[in-house]
Scaffold this motif. Structure first.
Motif, PDB file in Angstrom:
ATOM      1  N   HIS A 153      -3.825   0.207  11.762  1.00  0.00           N
ATOM      2  CA  HIS A 153      -4.644  -0.793  11.068  1.00  0.00           C
ATOM      3  C   HIS A 153      -4.511  -2.153  11.743  1.00  0.00           C
ATOM      4  O   HIS A 153      -3.395  -2.634  11.943  1.00  0.00           O
ATOM      5  CB  HIS A 153      -4.220  -0.921   9.598  1.00  0.00           C
ATOM      6  CG  HIS A 153      -4.610   0.268   8.778  1.00  0.00           C
ATOM      7  ND1 HIS A 153      -3.758   1.314   8.534  1.00  0.00           N
ATOM      8  CD2 HIS A 153      -5.780   0.583   8.179  1.00  0.00           C
ATOM      9  CE1 HIS A 153      -4.377   2.217   7.800  1.00  0.00           C
ATOM     10  NE2 HIS A 153      -5.605   1.808   7.568  1.00  0.00           N
ATOM     11  N   CYS A 205     -10.614  -3.044  -0.108  1.00  0.00           N
ATOM     12  CA  CYS A 205      -9.803  -3.964  -0.911  1.00  0.00           C
ATOM     13  C   CYS A 205     -10.028  -3.618  -2.380  1.00  0.00           C
ATOM     14  O   CYS A 205     -10.892  -2.812  -2.713  1.00  0.00           O
ATOM     15  CB  CYS A 205     -10.190  -5.411  -0.635  1.00  0.00           C
ATOM     16  SG  CYS A 205     -11.932  -5.772  -0.873  1.00  0.00           S
ATOM     17  N   GLY A 231      -7.515  -4.799   3.554  1.00  0.00           N
ATOM     18  CA  GLY A 231      -7.353  -4.702   5.004  1.00  0.00           C
ATOM     19  C   GLY A 231      -8.079  -3.501   5.550  1.00  0.00           C
ATOM     20  O   GLY A 231      -8.946  -2.942   4.890  1.00  0.00           O
ATOM     21  N   SER A 270     -15.029  -0.249  -0.706  1.00  0.00           N
ATOM     22  CA  SER A 270     -15.030   0.293   0.659  1.00  0.00           C
ATOM     23  C   SER A 270     -16.173  -0.358   1.413  1.00  0.00           C
ATOM     24  O   SER A 270     -17.289  -0.459   0.887  1.00  0.00           O
ATOM     25  CB  SER A 270     -15.286   1.803   0.645  1.00  0.00           C
ATOM     26  OG  SER A 270     -14.157   2.485   0.222  1.00  0.00           O
ATOM     27  N   MET A 271     -15.896  -0.766   2.637  1.00  0.00           N
ATOM     28  CA  MET A 271     -16.967  -1.328   3.474  1.00  0.00           C
ATOM     29  C   MET A 271     -16.989  -0.631   4.824  1.00  0.00           C
ATOM     30  O   MET A 271     -15.929  -0.278   5.361  1.00  0.00           O
ATOM     31  CB  MET A 271     -16.744  -2.832   3.679  1.00  0.00           C
ATOM     32  CG  MET A 271     -17.037  -3.642   2.434  1.00  0.00           C
ATOM     33  SD  MET A 271     -16.642  -5.379   2.657  1.00  0.00           S
ATOM     34  CE  MET A 271     -14.867  -5.366   2.511  1.00  0.00           C
ATOM     35  N   ARG A 272     -18.171  -0.445   5.354  1.00  0.00           N
ATOM     36  CA  ARG A 272     -18.341   0.114   6.694  1.00  0.00           C
ATOM     37  C   ARG A 272     -19.340  -0.755   7.436  1.00  0.00           C
ATOM     38  O   ARG A 272     -20.313  -1.246   6.844  1.00  0.00           O
ATOM     39  CB  ARG A 272     -18.881   1.552   6.640  1.00  0.00           C
ATOM     40  CG  ARG A 272     -17.984   2.556   5.949  1.00  0.00           C
ATOM     41  CD  ARG A 272     -16.683   2.808   6.716  1.00  0.00           C
ATOM     42  NE  ARG A 272     -15.859   3.817   6.075  1.00  0.00           N
ATOM     43  CZ  ARG A 272     -14.935   3.563   5.136  1.00  0.00           C
ATOM     44  NH1 ARG A 272     -14.734   2.324   4.724  1.00  0.00           N
ATOM     45  NH2 ARG A 272     -14.218   4.534   4.625  1.00  0.00           N
ATOM     46  N   LYS A 316     -12.343  -0.592  -6.639  1.00  0.00           N
ATOM     47  CA  LYS A 316     -11.871  -0.285  -5.282  1.00  0.00           C
ATOM     48  C   LYS A 316     -13.101  -0.379  -4.380  1.00  0.00           C
ATOM     49  O   LYS A 316     -14.084   0.328  -4.571  1.00  0.00           O
ATOM     50  CB  LYS A 316     -11.265   1.121  -5.254  1.00  0.00           C
ATOM     51  CG  LYS A 316     -11.066   1.722  -3.864  1.00  0.00           C
ATOM     52  CD  LYS A 316      -9.927   1.044  -3.120  1.00  0.00           C
ATOM     53  CE  LYS A 316      -9.744   1.620  -1.709  1.00  0.00           C
ATOM     54  NZ  LYS A 316     -10.761   1.234  -0.740  1.00  0.00           N
ATOM     55  N   ALA A 348     -14.216  -0.320   9.360  1.00  0.00           N
ATOM     56  CA  ALA A 348     -13.964   0.378   8.087  1.00  0.00           C
ATOM     57  C   ALA A 348     -12.810  -0.311   7.378  1.00  0.00           C
ATOM     58  O   ALA A 348     -11.697  -0.337   7.902  1.00  0.00           O
ATOM     59  CB  ALA A 348     -13.608   1.841   8.341  1.00  0.00           C
ATOM     60  N   ALA A 349     -13.095  -0.876   6.224  1.00  0.00           N
ATOM     61  CA  ALA A 349     -12.022  -1.601   5.536  1.00  0.00           C
ATOM     62  C   ALA A 349     -12.211  -1.522   4.029  1.00  0.00           C
ATOM     63  O   ALA A 349     -13.278  -1.118   3.541  1.00  0.00           O
ATOM     64  CB  ALA A 349     -12.010  -3.063   5.990  1.00  0.00           C
ATOM     65  N   ARG A 360       0.815  -1.221   0.000  1.00  0.00           N
ATOM     66  CA  ARG A 360       0.000   0.000   0.000  1.00  0.00           C
ATOM     67  C   ARG A 360       0.854   1.280   0.000  1.00  0.00           C
ATOM     68  O   ARG A 360       0.311   2.382  -0.045  1.00  0.00           O
ATOM     69  CB  ARG A 360      -0.945   0.002   1.204  1.00  0.00           C
ATOM     70  CG  ARG A 360      -2.034  -1.058   1.138  1.00  0.00           C
ATOM     71  CD  ARG A 360      -3.395  -0.494   0.782  1.00  0.00           C
ATOM     72  NE  ARG A 360      -3.882   0.455   1.748  1.00  0.00           N
ATOM     73  CZ  ARG A 360      -4.810   1.371   1.469  1.00  0.00           C
ATOM     74  NH1 ARG A 360      -5.308   1.463   0.257  1.00  0.00           N
ATOM     75  NH2 ARG A 360      -5.230   2.192   2.397  1.00  0.00           N
TER      76      ARG A 360
HETATM   77  P1  AMP Z   1     -11.573   3.220   2.600  1.00  0.00           P
HETATM   78  O1  AMP Z   1     -12.809   2.447   2.462  1.00  0.00           O
HETATM   79  O2  AMP Z   1     -10.724   3.249   1.381  1.00  0.00           O
HETATM   80  O3  AMP Z   1     -11.828   4.583   3.189  1.00  0.00           O
HETATM   81  O4  AMP Z   1     -10.685   2.435   3.659  1.00  0.00           O
HETATM   82  C1  AMP Z   1     -11.134   2.117   4.931  1.00  0.00           C
HETATM   83  C2  AMP Z   1      -9.952   1.687   5.777  1.00  0.00           C
HETATM   84  O5  AMP Z   1      -9.404   0.506   5.239  1.00  0.00           O
HETATM   85  C3  AMP Z   1      -8.820   2.720   5.769  1.00  0.00           C
HETATM   86  O6  AMP Z   1      -8.231   2.708   7.040  1.00  0.00           O
HETATM   87  C4  AMP Z   1      -7.881   2.203   4.729  1.00  0.00           C
HETATM   88  O7  AMP Z   1      -6.564   2.585   4.987  1.00  0.00           O
HETATM   89  C5  AMP Z   1      -8.066   0.700   4.813  1.00  0.00           C
HETATM   90  N1  AMP Z   1      -7.917   0.097   3.494  1.00  0.00           N
HETATM   91  C6  AMP Z   1      -8.620   0.404   2.379  1.00  0.00           C
HETATM   92  N2  AMP Z   1      -8.221  -0.344   1.333  1.00  0.00           N
HETATM   93  C7  AMP Z   1      -7.237  -1.152   1.789  1.00  0.00           C
HETATM   94  C8  AMP Z   1      -6.398  -2.154   1.188  1.00  0.00           C
HETATM   95  N3  AMP Z   1      -6.502  -2.478  -0.099  1.00  0.00           N
HETATM   96  N4  AMP Z   1      -5.482  -2.756   1.989  1.00  0.00           N
HETATM   97  C9  AMP Z   1      -5.361  -2.424   3.277  1.00  0.00           C
HETATM   98  N5  AMP Z   1      -6.127  -1.507   3.904  1.00  0.00           N
HETATM   99  C10 AMP Z   1      -7.039  -0.862   3.181  1.00  0.00           C
END
Ligand code: AMP
Ligand code: MN
Ligand code: MN
Length: 342
Positions: A130, A315, A307, A288-290, A286, A312-313, A110
């Motif tokens: 994280h 991939c 991750g 995003s999950m909450r 891309k 909040a995560a 990342r």
């Molecule tokens: P986001 O949905 O992109 O706002 O990400 C939510 C949380 O997950 C943030 O803390 C990001 O840093 C982490 N995150 C998002 N995508 C990834 C990824 N591919 N690998 C690891 N952490 C991620």
């Protein structure tokens, strides 16, 4: 203080490294001439705030150290933060770096192009919150229950020596990762850190409005479209929406303009999990999950190579939008069913 780092011990690579003890900044900077600071790709408020906060602190208190921040393109919302114009976007071909600070980055991948610093710097200090970070620095300070990396950076600084510019950046980072002190990661310690930063003389209200709430008209439109086209699934416990590349092009927005959509979605009555994704290139999304309170979305994201945190995560996944949704849903459903049985 609740978070002394010891809570994170079981999550790191484990051996007899000095990881997760509070970092002694003065000790790390002894005999150091050059410092590089970087955060994760597509930097968010916390990656930008923690990086610039540390940068301003070093510039003020360690003028003999040559410090530089390396981040990808910084969204317009953050341009009011001092030092954004000094951020470097190109990684030097020849890297000669004594100390590399890797901030808010769950894994080496990342870091994007800044991963070169991890390989070539004499020493890497990794500061992160994280839960999925297994510790990849020479020194790791990883505290999964901290609100933000910015909060962790505040902890390693001498409060009396934090200049106004650093306080602004760090406050901004905390504001963003806590959703303006609203998410469950906001602890009494977080509020105390924010209070200390406010006492440095910052205009908190201005920072919150300019970097978090103010949006362009185009952003409002695409947010509206994503909300209008969202679907409720699994008896209203999961909400989902997505945006295709051509829609972004039509509205003239980029991916950072979609920030905040998933937070709005999860705040829907009855919803436990929000899924939002956008197309980064044809057939690549891309995600995003909450999660409100039941599902560990970090587990779901990790199973697809991503991750994040329990609530909040994210991939990156390949396929059609339908494929992506169909891959994510069973795991979420399984976790919901497990909770229902408890
Ligand atoms: P986001 O949905 O992109 O706002 O990400 C939510 C949380 O997950 C943030 O803390 C990001 O840093 C982490 N995150 C998002 N995508 C990834 C990824 N591919 N690998 C690891 N952490 C991620
Ligand atoms: Mn981040
Ligand atoms: Mn963060």
């Amino acid at each position: 203080m609740k978070n002394d780092g010891s809570a994170a011990h079981g999550l790191t690579r484990g051996e007899a490294k000095e990881e997760n003890a509070m970092i002694d900044l003065a000790k790390e900077l002894k005999d150091v001439q050059s410092v590089a600071i970087a955060g994760h790709i597509r930097p968010d408020g916390d990656a930008i705030g923690s990086s610039l906060g540390l940068y301003h602190y070093l510039k003020k208190n360690y003028p003999e150290v040559e410090a530089a921040v390396y981040l990808e393109n910084i969204p317009r919302a953050y341009h009011m933060i001092s030092g954004v114009d000094e951020v470097r976007h190109e990684i030097p071909r020849e890297i000669d770096c004594d100390l590399f600070f890797c901030l808010d980055c769950a894994d080496e991948h990342r870091l994007g192009a800044a991963g070169e610093f991890r390989k070539k710097a004499k020493k890497t200090v990794c500061i992160d919150h994280h839960i999925s970070n297994s510790g990849f620095g020479d020194v790791d300070y990883i505290v999964p229950d901290a609100s933000s990396t910015s909060e962790l950076v505040v902890r390693i600084l001498d409060e009396e020596k934090i200049p106004l510019e650093a306080a602004e950046a760090l406050y901004m980072g905390i504001v963003h990762d806590t959703g303006v002190f609203r998410h469950s990661c906001t602890s009494p310690d977080t509020m105390e850190m924010a209070a200390r930063l406010m006492r440095r003389g910052i205009d908190g209200s201005k920072i919150i409005n300019a970097t978090y709430y103010d949006k362009s008209y185009q952003q409002r439109l695409i947010h509206g479209k994503a909300l209008l086209e969202s679907s409720l699934l699994k008896d209203g416990r999961v909400i989902f929406s997505y945006v295709q590349r051509e829609t972004m092009d039509f509205f003239g927005v980029d991916t950072s303009d979609l920030d905040g959509i998933v937070e709005t979605l999860v705040g829907t009555y009855g919803v436990e999990v929000a899924i939002f994704f956008y197309e980064t290139e044809p057939g690549v999304y891309k995600v995003s999950m909450r999660s409100k309170s039941l599902v560990d979305v970090s587990r779901v994201a990790q199973s697809f190579g991503g991750g994040g945190h329990v609530r909040a995560a994210g991939c990156t996944m390949k396929g059609t939008a339908c494929d992506v949704l169909n891959l994510l849903l069973p795991q979420i459903e399984q976790q919901l069913e497990e909770k229902d049985r408890d």
